[in-house]
Design an enzyme around this catalytic site. Structure first.
Site, PDB file in Angstrom:
ATOM      1  CD  GLU A 282     -76.904   0.061 -45.641  1.00  0.00           C
ATOM      2  OE1 GLU A 282     -77.701  -0.982 -45.825  1.00  0.00           O
ATOM      3  OE2 GLU A 282     -76.496   0.846 -46.572  1.00  0.00           O
TER       4      GLU A 282
ATOM      5  CD  GLU B  51     -71.708   2.962 -49.224  1.00  0.00           C
ATOM      6  OE1 GLU B  51     -73.025   3.293 -49.703  1.00  0.00           O
ATOM      7  OE2 GLU B  51     -71.473   1.922 -48.541  1.00  0.00           O
TER       8      GLU B  51
END
Ligand code: XIL
Length: 406
Positions: free
Chosen positions: A187, A296
């Site tokens: 991220e 995910e």
């Protein structure tokens, strides 16, 4: 769709503004739902209101078996405490070929003080996976969350690179030879721009390249992944990721794959995912010579109707739509869900439903029964093109690591 949710992770309550926005978005979503607004799924148009949509699956084979039949790997995230629950551990063994560590390898857990590394739970998880013939995947070496206080209080522009590289050497070095893949950097972007993090502030954007090089030195066998959030929902994020990956490849950074997290909001669906753009994005990433992992996946069902049947149909629709598009791209080699059963999901604490009902984001329900979402995944694997001919070096290492026959 914005990328607010990682920022909310320290706060388990919805803010009023967010709750309001979710409420409005729900209406929009339900509008689309009721009107049968068409969505792009592959080349076909599907309708969300289509209660006739079939999720028929042939046979009882597990998700890992169906994925493996196409040269794919399927797995899920698990944690130390969750896997002490035998019914969960059994379900993970039955359905998954790869285990990714949910939280135990993050900085705050594994590096609790400057001179101390705590590998105990991580080592237990490696054993858990190895004993069951599963691959093992590390998450994550560099992130802006799960930062221990000692690091916040110590880091400055003089010592930041050394602190980061030392951490990577110790942790990736400890697990060298045992990892299928590592999320080296997680991220780093927000809305396509560099996210303001302690790493960016103290090292500059080159921290990403430095982190990958350190990881490669510490573990030359693991597939090194750049893992990112919001790719499904945000065109700017896709642009930013592509630019970053192009720059890294041009510099010779040892990055091998992109991880697409795949936390998909049911509210706003189908308008919040542009499948044509996603296809284009996947093919551009592949043309850089990178593999792609869905790392995910879950479906965030906050703000959706309470009725389980309606909710499960919406969630299953999203699983099948998204995975059908993703798996059409041959560079996609693995799919992981963030958990496996609704008994253990971060959605309940991070995005609680306003009606207080438990979320249903994953393929198995709280009792470990297969849900419609499981069928949707099974269908996506069954109809995926085969990539079994393409066993590259990482794939061969993976096969060896899990002690399987090639
Ligand atoms: C989440 C965990 O599931 C939670 O238990 C924890 O409180 C916060 O982090 N993207 C990521 C994961 O990369 O590390 C996050 O995991 C979910 C979003």
């Amino acid at each position: 769709m914005n990328l607010q949710y990682p920022k909310m992770s320290n706060n388990s309550l919805l803010t009023r503004r967010r709750a309001l926005r979710l409420g409005l978005a729900t209406l929009t979503c339900m509008g689309a739902y009721a009107q049968g607004k068409s969505i792009a799924r592959g080349q076909q148009a599907q309708t969300l209101e289509d209660s006739e949509r079939e999720f028929t699956v042939v046979g009882e084979a597990s998700l890992k078996e169906r994925a493996a039949a196409k040269g794919l790997i399927y797995g899920g995230a698990g944690g130390f405490e969750e896997l002490l629950d035998e019914s969960y551990a059994d379900a993970v063994k039955r359905e998954c070929d790869i285990l990714v560590v949910g939280n135990e390898l993050k900085w705050d857990k594994i590096h609790p003080s400057q001179d101390k590394f705590d590998f105990e739970e991580g080592d237990w998880l490696v054993e858990f996976a190895r004993d069951r013939g599963m691959l093992f995947r590390g998450h994550t070496l560099v992130w802006h969350q799960a930062v221990p206080d000692w690091l916040k209080n110590t880091i400055d522009s003089q010592n930041a690179e050394q602190l980061m590289v030392n951490h990577i050497r110790e942790v990736a070095g400890h697990y060298a030879g045992k990892m299928h893949s590592w999320d080296v950097v997680n991220e780093a972007l927000d809305d396509g721009e560099f996210r303001k993090t302690l790493w960016l502030d103290n090292i500059g954007p080159e921290y990403i390249d430095i982190a990958f090089r350190a990881a490669h030195e510490a573990d030359s066998q693991a597939m090194l992944v750049y893992n990112e959030i919001g790719i499904e929902h945000d065109a700017k994020q896709r642009e930013g990721v592509l630019k970053l990956l192009e720059e890294l490849k041009a510099k010779g950074t040892p990055v091998h794959a992109l991880g697409i997290q795949g936390h998909i909001w049911a509210v706003g669906y189908p308008n919040n995912v542009n499948y044509e753009e996603l296809r284009q994005f996947l093919s551009e990433v592949a043309s850089l010579g990178l593999k792609i992992l869905i790392t995910e996946m879950d479906v965030i069902d906050s703000g959706t109707p309470a009725g389980i049947e309606t909710r499960d149909r919406l969630i299953a629709t999203i699983y099948e739509d998204f995975l059908s598009v993703a798996l059409d791209e041959p560079a996609v080699t693995a799919v992981l869900t963030w958990g496996l059963s609704d008994r253990y999901t971060w959605i309940n604490s991070h995005f609680p439903r306003s009606d207080g009902l438990p979320s249903r984001p994953l393929p198995l329900d709280e009792q470990m029964n297969r849900k419609l979402a499981w069928k949707a995944m099974a269908r996506a694997f069954d109809s995926a093109p085969s990539r079994s001919a393409d066993c590259n070096q990482h794939c061969k290492n993976s096969v060896k690591l899990a002690g399987k026959k090639n």
